[in-house]
Design a protein around this motif. Structure first.
Motif, PDB file in Angstrom:
ATOM      1  N   ARG A  33       0.816  -1.218   0.000  1.00 44.20           N
ATOM      2  CA  ARG A  33       0.000   0.000   0.000  1.00 44.20           C
ATOM      3  C   ARG A  33       0.848   1.266   0.000  1.00 44.20           C
ATOM      4  O   ARG A  33       0.371   2.325  -0.390  1.00 44.20           O
ATOM      5  N   THR A  43      -7.684   4.531  -2.447  1.00 41.65           N
ATOM      6  CA  THR A  43      -7.779   3.583  -1.337  1.00 41.65           C
ATOM      7  C   THR A  43      -6.457   3.491  -0.595  1.00 41.65           C
ATOM      8  O   THR A  43      -6.422   3.474   0.645  1.00 41.65           O
ATOM      9  N   VAL A  85      -5.902   4.211   3.468  1.00 42.05           N
ATOM     10  CA  VAL A  85      -5.498   3.213   4.466  1.00 42.05           C
ATOM     11  C   VAL A  85      -4.029   3.347   4.874  1.00 42.05           C
ATOM     12  O   VAL A  85      -3.591   2.683   5.811  1.00 42.05           O
ATOM     13  N   ASN A  86      -3.269   4.205   4.181  1.00 41.83           N
ATOM     14  CA  ASN A  86      -1.858   4.358   4.517  1.00 41.83           C
ATOM     15  C   ASN A  86      -1.698   5.051   5.858  1.00 41.83           C
ATOM     16  O   ASN A  86      -2.407   6.016   6.148  1.00 41.83           O
ATOM     17  N   LYS A  87      -0.762   4.563   6.639  1.00 45.18           N
ATOM     18  CA  LYS A  87      -0.584   5.104   7.994  1.00 45.18           C
ATOM     19  C   LYS A  87      -0.078   6.542   7.978  1.00 45.18           C
ATOM     20  O   LYS A  87      -0.387   7.330   8.862  1.00 45.18           O
ATOM     21  N   LEU A 147      -8.901  -5.070   4.677  1.00 43.34           N
ATOM     22  CA  LEU A 147      -8.806  -3.738   4.086  1.00 43.34           C
ATOM     23  C   LEU A 147     -10.087  -2.938   4.317  1.00 43.34           C
ATOM     24  O   LEU A 147     -10.041  -1.730   4.530  1.00 43.34           O
ATOM     25  N   ARG A 148     -11.235  -3.626   4.305  1.00 43.90           N
ATOM     26  CA  ARG A 148     -12.508  -2.935   4.584  1.00 43.90           C
ATOM     27  C   ARG A 148     -12.482  -2.314   5.978  1.00 43.90           C
ATOM     28  O   ARG A 148     -12.863  -1.156   6.172  1.00 43.90           O
ATOM     29  N   GLU A 198      -9.845  -1.509   7.858  1.00 44.34           N
ATOM     30  CA  GLU A 198      -8.884  -0.401   7.901  1.00 44.34           C
ATOM     31  C   GLU A 198      -9.439   0.839   7.215  1.00 44.34           C
ATOM     32  O   GLU A 198      -9.277   1.962   7.693  1.00 44.34           O
ATOM     33  N   PHE A 199     -10.068   0.615   6.082  1.00 40.94           N
ATOM     34  CA  PHE A 199     -10.617   1.736   5.303  1.00 40.94           C
ATOM     35  C   PHE A 199     -11.651   2.489   6.129  1.00 40.94           C
ATOM     36  O   PHE A 199     -11.602   3.723   6.236  1.00 40.94           O
ATOM     37  N   ASN A 257     -10.087   4.460   9.080  1.00 45.96           N
ATOM     38  CA  ASN A 257      -9.388   5.672   8.638  1.00 45.96           C
ATOM     39  C   ASN A 257     -10.333   6.687   8.020  1.00 45.96           C
ATOM     40  O   ASN A 257     -10.126   7.897   8.142  1.00 45.96           O
TER      41      ASN A 257
END
Length: 437
Positions: A227, A256, A260-262, A333-334, A336-337, A340
């Motif tokens: 990502r 996306t 989701v990137n920190k 991923l859902r 995390e998305f 965020n």
């Protein structure tokens, strides 16, 4: 959610073998009638050597044990052709399976070709036979054998176009075997070749970049560091230009990755501009969510888009990967998305207002007062929100945002490096044009 399915746009940019995982996903999610998916599989298989697989699907589709005569005849042809190719490539294959003999090879290709010819009577004909044999193995679905032979072929090949073709085949085989680390290495090799000045033509360069980005989706949404790396690749000027001109649907995956990137990156603000520029040629709930939060400051609209984003992710072959945990299956991923995305909404809301009444915030969060206070406290404790709660006035007060100086330095250095590279390229092009005159 079929209206947001990007498979019809993505598939033309993939090797046909790479389309099978997408069709398997769509079949599992039941986004289309089963009969339609099975017919699409047979149509793909008809142009490969995977005849047995095509026969199985034909039986499943038409509920019969009989298969058409042309499939039977095609199978006989494939077996005969495979045997002939195996015999043609045998001298070189036998050499490569001899560990002691392989030790004689050096980094110098010309030396290797001369040595093979003089000592083992192996010439260009046998080397070409190895390529054809590897390609045929790939078309039969033997990706492991194909990957090995293509790797060995590239070590002997002196034709740059054929070597490039073999590298594409090796990448596809590694993706289909889900060897993500090796696939990433091959992806980077391909990128280096495509971006080199010796590449055939600017038009071919753009087309190869578009193919590379589509193939990379398999890797970036499965590799541990993917990502971050998708942002590094897609956000480069040359690749972003290719997206905007030829493949605007890829904006979904870059959006996306940013969400989701920190780390927040300096490029994120520029990317919001890209979304605005491309909204007439492409938009979906994920891009519209970012527009709601960062352009229109429409937080109620953003909350509605979040629900649509969840459906888009669950029904996207790259984003909706399921992980089995005991008796449960989750889509990491859902999760995390959504986490965020909520943070995006309320960070932006809080930054605009700086001091927010807890009651209003509870209403926005669709929580009672105590739950909203607990939610904010948890955010502050996990360092996801720079704020403090004034219990006496019942308000949340935002603190000035000071990002990690080291992360800032890394991101700014990358951005500066990209701009420098672009400037040097422009200067060289200008100098070359002056010389040409």
């Amino acid at each position: 959610m079929a209206e947001y399915d990007l498979t019809p746009r993505i598939a033309p940019n993939l090797d046909r073998h790479l389309v099978f995982p997408l069709l398997e996903f769509l079949q599992e999610r039941q986004m289309y009638p089963d009969e339609q998916i099975l017919k699409s599989k047979i149509e793909l298989l008809n142009k490969t050597n995977m005849v047995d697989y095509a026969m199985d699907i034909h039986k499943s589709l038409y509920h019969t044990e009989d298969v058409p005569q042309d499939m039977v005849e095609r199978r006989v042809e494939v077996v005969a052709r495979l045997k002939a190719l195996e015999e043609s490539a045998a001298p070189l294959v036998n050499f490569l399976q001899n560990a002691a003999a392989v030790q004689e090879l050096r980094a110098d290709k010309q030396y290797n070709l001369q040595m093979l010819h003089e000592r083992y009577q192996i010439g260009p004909q046998q080397i070409e036979a190895l390529y054809q044999y590897a390609k045929f193995q790939f078309e039969c679905g033997n990706y492991s054998g194909a990957a090995d032979y293509l790797y060995q072929y590239r070590a002997l090949c002196t034709n740059s176009d054929r070597s490039l073709s073999a590298l594409w085949g090796k990448l596809a085989a590694e993706i289909l075997m889900q060897n993500w680390d090796i696939a990433l290495e091959e992806l980077n090799r391909l990128k280096e070749i495509i971006d080199s000045k010796s590449f055939s033509s600017p038009m071919n360069q753009v087309q190869n970049r578009i193919w590379l980005m589509h193939w990379s989706l398999f890797i970036f949404f499965n590799h541990d560091n993917g990502r971050t790396q998708i942002i590094d690749l897609f956000n480069q000027d040359k690749y972003l230009n290719a997206i905007q001109t030829n493949a605007p649907h890829l904006v979904r995956y870059l959006a996306t990755a940013f969400i989701v990137n920190k780390r927040r990156r300096p490029q994120f603000k520029d990317f919001i501009n890209v979304i605005q520029q491309e909204q007439n040629s492409y938009k979906d709930p994920i891009t519209e969510f970012l527009t709601c939060v960062y352009v229109n400051y429409d937080f109620d609209g953003a909350q509605k888009k979040m629900r649509e984003c969840e459906e888009v992710i669950l029904n996207d072959p790259f984003l909706g990967k399921r992980v089995e945990e005991g008796n449960f299956s989750t889509v990491p991923l859902r999760d995390e998305f959504l986490e965020n995305a909520r943070l995006f909404i309320f960070e932006t809301y809080c930054r605009i207002h700086q001091r927010i009444d807890m009651g209003v915030l509870a209403e926005k969060l669709n929580l009672n007062y105590e739950e909203a206070e607990r939610w904010i406290v948890n955010l502050i404790r996990s360092s996801k929100l720079d704020a403090k709660i004034d219990s006496q006035s019942g308000t949340v007060i935002m603190e000035p945002n000071h990002p990690n100086v080291y992360e800032q330095l890394i991101d700014h250095t990358k951005a500066l490096s990209g701009r420098t590279y672009k400037l040097v390229g422009q200067l060289l092009e200008h100098a070359q044009s002056q010389v040409a005159r």
